[in-house]
Design a protein around this motif. Structure first.
Motif, mmCIF file in Angstrom:
data_model
loop_
_atom_site.group_PDB
_atom_site.id
_atom_site.type_symbol
_atom_site.label_atom_id
_atom_site.label_comp_id
_atom_site.label_asym_id
_atom_site.label_seq_id
_atom_site.Cartn_x
_atom_site.Cartn_y
_atom_site.Cartn_z
ATOM 1 N N THR A 102 0.822 -1.202 0.000
ATOM 2 C CA THR A 102 0.000 0.000 0.000
ATOM 3 C C THR A 102 0.858 1.255 0.000
ATOM 4 N N THR A 103 2.183 1.093 -0.256
ATOM 5 C CA THR A 103 3.177 2.173 -0.349
ATOM 6 C C THR A 103 3.264 3.013 0.925
ATOM 7 N N ILE A 104 2.950 2.399 2.078
ATOM 8 C CA ILE A 104 3.071 3.152 3.326
ATOM 9 C C ILE A 104 4.525 3.108 3.798
ATOM 10 N N GLY A 105 5.125 1.917 3.792
ATOM 11 C CA GLY A 105 6.564 1.796 4.020
ATOM 12 C C GLY A 105 7.047 2.202 5.395
ATOM 13 N N TYR A 106 6.866 1.348 6.416
ATOM 14 C CA TYR A 106 7.337 1.669 7.769
ATOM 15 C C TYR A 106 8.831 1.422 7.943
ATOM 16 N N GLY A 107 9.444 0.748 6.999
ATOM 17 C CA GLY A 107 10.874 0.486 7.123
ATOM 18 C C GLY A 107 11.158 -0.996 7.286
ATOM 19 N N GLU A 108 12.373 -1.299 7.757
ATOM 20 C CA GLU A 108 12.788 -2.697 7.849
ATOM 21 C C GLU A 108 12.461 -3.218 9.234
ATOM 22 N N ILE A 109 11.364 -3.957 9.311
ATOM 23 C CA ILE A 109 10.819 -4.413 10.589
ATOM 24 C C ILE A 109 10.752 -5.938 10.566
ATOM 25 N N PRO A 110 10.970 -6.683 11.615
ATOM 26 C CA PRO A 110 11.419 -6.260 12.949
ATOM 27 C C PRO A 110 12.930 -6.010 13.037
ATOM 28 N N TYR A 111 13.742 -6.716 12.226
ATOM 29 C CA TYR A 111 15.191 -6.445 12.253
ATOM 30 C C TYR A 111 15.601 -5.887 10.915
ATOM 31 N N GLU A 112 16.834 -5.356 10.855
ATOM 32 C CA GLU A 112 17.355 -4.890 9.578
ATOM 33 C C GLU A 112 17.389 -6.067 8.605
ATOM 34 N N LEU A 113 16.950 -5.843 7.365
ATOM 35 C CA LEU A 113 16.814 -6.957 6.420
ATOM 36 C C LEU A 113 18.166 -7.341 5.830
ATOM 37 N N SER A 114 18.260 -8.596 5.436
ATOM 38 C CA SER A 114 19.463 -9.033 4.723
ATOM 39 C C SER A 114 19.324 -8.641 3.255
ATOM 40 N N GLU A 115 20.440 -8.760 2.478
ATOM 41 C CA GLU A 115 20.391 -8.376 1.063
ATOM 42 C C GLU A 115 19.356 -9.217 0.320
ATOM 43 N N ALA A 116 19.255 -10.515 0.653
ATOM 44 C CA ALA A 116 18.302 -11.399 -0.036
ATOM 45 C C ALA A 116 16.874 -10.932 0.219
ATOM 46 N N GLN A 117 16.606 -10.590 1.494
ATOM 47 C CA GLN A 117 15.261 -10.128 1.830
ATOM 48 C C GLN A 117 14.937 -8.821 1.116
ATOM 49 N N ARG A 118 15.950 -7.912 1.016
ATOM 50 C CA ARG A 118 15.741 -6.644 0.323
ATOM 51 C C ARG A 118 15.414 -6.895 -1.142
ATOM 52 N N ALA A 119 16.150 -7.825 -1.756
ATOM 53 C CA ALA A 119 15.917 -8.134 -3.175
ATOM 54 C C ALA A 119 14.478 -8.609 -3.371
ATOM 55 N N TRP A 120 14.054 -9.496 -2.465
ATOM 56 C CA TRP A 120 12.669 -9.984 -2.581
ATOM 57 C C TRP A 120 11.664 -8.864 -2.280
ATOM 58 N N GLY A 121 12.015 -7.998 -1.340
ATOM 59 C CA GLY A 121 11.168 -6.840 -1.022
ATOM 60 C C GLY A 121 10.926 -5.992 -2.254
ATOM 61 N N LEU A 122 11.991 -5.763 -3.047
ATOM 62 C CA LEU A 122 11.876 -4.981 -4.287
ATOM 63 C C LEU A 122 10.850 -5.611 -5.229
ATOM 64 N N ILE A 123 11.040 -6.920 -5.444
ATOM 65 C CA ILE A 123 10.137 -7.626 -6.369
ATOM 66 C C ILE A 123 8.698 -7.526 -5.882
ATOM 67 N N SER A 124 8.488 -7.787 -4.557
ATOM 68 C CA SER A 124 7.120 -7.761 -4.047
ATOM 69 C C SER A 124 6.515 -6.372 -4.152
ATOM 70 N N LEU A 125 7.342 -5.334 -3.902
ATOM 71 C CA LEU A 125 6.822 -3.969 -3.958
ATOM 72 C C LEU A 125 6.202 -3.691 -5.327
ATOM 73 N N TYR A 126 6.976 -3.917 -6.390
ATOM 74 C CA TYR A 126 6.455 -3.615 -7.734
ATOM 75 C C TYR A 126 5.260 -4.503 -8.079
ATOM 76 N N LEU A 127 5.375 -5.760 -7.711
ATOM 77 C CA LEU A 127 4.299 -6.714 -8.022
ATOM 78 C C LEU A 127 2.980 -6.266 -7.377
ATOM 79 N N CYS A 128 3.052 -5.982 -6.069
ATOM 80 C CA CYS A 128 1.817 -5.667 -5.340
ATOM 81 C C CYS A 128 1.258 -4.294 -5.705
ATOM 82 N N VAL A 129 2.141 -3.296 -5.826
ATOM 83 C CA VAL A 129 1.639 -1.945 -6.114
ATOM 84 C C VAL A 129 0.944 -1.922 -7.469
ATOM 85 N N ILE A 130 1.570 -2.576 -8.464
ATOM 86 C CA ILE A 130 0.950 -2.583 -9.794
ATOM 87 C C ILE A 130 -0.383 -3.328 -9.762
ATOM 88 N N SER A 131 -0.430 -4.443 -9.004
ATOM 89 C CA SER A 131 -1.693 -5.178 -8.895
ATOM 90 C C SER A 131 -2.772 -4.308 -8.265
#
Lengths: 127, 569
Positions: free
Chosen positions: B59-88
């Motif tokens: 929903t593009t609210i974006g509270y940040g990296e919760i609960p812990y700082e994300l790893s690079e792999a999680q960030r990469a997946w976060g990117l993919i999910s962001l575009y996928l969900c926002v466009i949907s």
């Protein structure tokens, strides 16, 4: 062959099998009940429900009702699990797990009814 | 309604499935991606955290990296999910908004609201089919008297104009084909408070259909219908349509009145007109040779009426096939001087421009007036928007079909006693009418009078009924007295009193009232308000009867009686 019927049958049967997979096993043993299994069961059930939206036939309405019951039961199970793990920090105690599995077993009954209804429809409308 | 919501739900399957897929892929991926907690231990998101993370990302609210700082792999997946969900989401919202604004869906909503509105009406109402000039004039007159109307019309512009009008009461209207009986049911024909159906469309067949449907769906309510053709009129009367209004026939009847007694004609126009307009002089149709241009339905009725009163009539008609060799006529439209001269216009006293073409009618009058300016002119105006043009010519009697029907329907609905009054007045002498006219002029200051009906019943005149039930006699004159100075009689005329089936024309002031009487008053709107006091308020009535204010409370009443007793001993 009806394209829509095939897709719907696929989803409803898949929902049943996934649900069954999650429920089977000892009721209070966490290693018998995978969280991923529950997740997929929920997703596929929701998809089956959405596929019945706007169906005006009598049987379509019945199928929508049974799959809504299954959704409700599975979501309740997931919410209880989440609350126990994260909000109340009691962890996945045997009591909690038993409740979760009981709820999913209820959903399994609803899904079985869905499949039976589907079978009846197919036999009746045999062409 | 169920049909359209089913359709919309069906259409929403696709965006909802897309959202479901996007969310499930993103959540699942998030739980699988390896991460590290602050202590350096390998850590994976639970479904709870993954759902939370994806919900605020999608929903593009974006509270940040919760609960812990994300790893690079999680960030990469976060990117993919962001575009996928926002466009949907964008796709789904767009699709849902389009569906809600679908014209069919909107139309269904409007219709459902209309049906609900009609179902919840709490006061008696009439269904008016056709919101043209006639319907508009009728609804306006009804709303001025706080009578509820429900409008059906198959023209979007007509319904739009209804929405833009400001009436005293809300008038529900629906864009609907009156030929479908279902629409009459939607407009509340089977509602217990429905008082009648009025068919005012331009189409005779549609009016016929309305009358038939109304008589079948609700046999015991009155149906008023417009009909331009004799054939349809006969058809309508064959199944007891209560009032059939043919504009040409009605106009001919009015003309008959003008020929018979100009005063009565004037009275009819005053009593059925809208109040507070300047009074006009009566037309005096002259005797002699009349020229009638156009031998259609209008011309035929005029000719018949004129011949009844011994006039000589010359017909001018452009289409010989209409005449069928029935009578002699002059071939032509009447717009040319030659034609008019052949009809010996020099010897004529009057001309009737009665073709179905307004330009021709205007031209006929202009040509005729040019030859003989003192001619008496009757003109037929077919199009509502040509009124300005006709007003610019000195026309003695202007006939507009819409206006004729509106006037008749209005008086039938709002003042049925006026119609009866005119029938009774026809029996009177010319002198009687002229005296009445001058009395009306005196009380209304040369404005058209305000006419209304009062019924002596428990609901409409409680104070009067209370006394009548105590066997007291109340004279009609009581109602005419002023509230503040009881000896002064107010300015009003009682035109007619209806007692069961009996009608008393201009009843005397000493006529005693009875429960159930209906009284037709003629005065100004101000006086209606003052009469309401006498009818409803017992102390006002008491003051008028005795000259004393009555005592309302028990103690005052008791003291009053004591005082009366001590005075008498």
């Amino acid at each position: 062959m009806n394209h829509e019927k095939v897709i719907f049958s696929f989803f409803i049967v898949l929902a049943l099998t996934l649900n069954f997979g999650f429920v089977i096993g000892d009721i209070d043993k966490p290693e018998h009940h995978s969280v991923y299994s529950l997740f997929f069961a929920i997703i596929i059930n929701l998809a089956a429900t959405i596929l019945k939206f706007g169906d005006r036939s009598q049987l379509g309405a019945m199928l929508l009702a049974t799959s809504l019951v299954a959704d409700l039961q599975l979501l309740a199970a997931a919410i209880i699990w989440g609350l126990a793990e994260h909000v109340f920090a009691v962890g996945l105690s045997p009591l909690i797990l038993a409740t979760v599995v009981e709820l999913s077993a209820g959903a399994l009954v609803a899904n079985v009814i869905s499949v039976i209804l589907l079978l009846i429809e197919t036999t009746l409308l045999h062409r | 309604m169920t049909q359209i919501s089913a359709l919309i739900l069906h259409q929403m399957r696709q965006p909802l499935l897309l959202l479901l897929t996007a969310y499930s892929i993103s959540i699942l991926g998030m739980t699988v991606m390896p991460g590290v907690d602050p202590d350096g231990n390998p850590w994976r998101m639970s479904f709870f955290h993954a759902f939370y993370y994806i919900s605020f990302t999608a929903t593009t609210i974006g509270y940040g990296e919760i609960p812990y700082e994300l790893s690079e792999a999680q960030r990469a997946w976060g990117l993919i999910s962001l575009y996928l969900c926002v466009i949907s989401w964008l796709y789904a919202i767009g699709k849902i908004l389009t569906l809600i604004q679908h014209p069919v869906y909107k139309q269904v909503i409007i219709k459902t609201n209309f049906i609900k509105l009609v179902k919840n009406l709490h006061q008696p109402f009439y269904i008016i089919c056709g919101f043209g000039d006639t319907g508009m004039a009728l609804v306006k007159a009804m709303s001025e008297r706080h009578m509820q109307a429900v409008v059906l019309d198959n023209n979007q512009e007509a319904i739009n104009s209804l929405l833009l009008k400001e009436y005293n009461i809300h008038v529900p209207g629906l864009l609907a084909d009156v030929n479908h009986p279902k629409n009459l049911i939607n407009a509340g024909i089977q509602h217990p408070l429905c008082q009648g159906v009025i068919g005012l469309t331009n189409d005779n067949e549609a009016n016929l259909k309305i009358a038939v449907s109304a008589k079948l769906l609700r046999p015991n309510i009155p149906v008023i219908c417009r009909s331009d053709s004799d054939e349809v009129s006969r058809n309508l009367s064959s199944f007891d349509t209560d009032h059939i209004i043919n504009p040409y026939q009605t106009f001919a009847e009015n003309l008959q009145m003008a020929l018979h007694m100009p005063g009565l004609y004037l009275l009819y126009y005053w009593l059925t007109g809208t109040p507070n307009q300047t009074l006009a002089d009566p037309p005096y149709p002259p005797k002699g040779l009349w020229i009638v241009c156009g031998y259609g339905r209008f011309g035929k009725y005029i000719e018949k009426t004129l011949q009844q009163y011994g006039m000589f009539v010359t017909i001018i008609e452009a289409n010989p096939s209409i005449m069928k060799g029935e009578r002699e006529f002059i071939h032509g439209i009447g717009t040319e001087e030659v034609t008019l001269r052949t009809a010996s216009i020099e010897n004529a006293v009057a001309i009737v421009a009665g073709t179905d073409n307004d330009s021709n009618n205007l031209s006929i009058i202009m040509t005729a007036k040019h030859i003989k300016p003192e001619l008496f002119v009757i003109a037929r105006q077919n199009q509502h928007n040509n009124k300005i043009l006709f007003d610019n010519l000195a026309i003695d009697i202007l006939m507009q079909p819409g206006e004729v029907i509106a006037r008749r329907t209005r008086s039938l609905l709002t003042l049925p006693l006026v119609y009866e009054f005119i029938l009774q007045a026809k029996q009177q002498t010319e002198e009687w009418i002229n005296i009445l006219i001058s009395r009306i002029c005196a009380i209304t200051n040369d404005q058209t009078p305000y006419i209304w009906t009062v019924e002596i019943s428990k609901n409409t005149a409680p104070a009067i009924v209370e006394l009548l039930e105590k066997q007291q006699y109340i004279a009609l004159g009581v109602l005419e007295q002023d509230l503040h100075f009881r000896r002064l009689s107010q300015y009003c005329i009682v035109l007619l009193l209806q007692r069961q089936q009996e009608y008393i024309l201009l009843p005397e002031a000493n006529t005693f009232l009875e429960i159930g009487d209906k009284i037709l008053f003629c005065s100004t709107p101000h006086f209606e308000a003052s009469i309401e006091w006498t009818l409803n308020n017992s102390s006002t009535l008491n003051y008028i009867l005795t000259g004393r204010e009555g005592s309302d409370g028990i103690i005052w009443h008791w003291l009053d009686q004591k005082w009366q007793q001590s005075k008498s001993t």
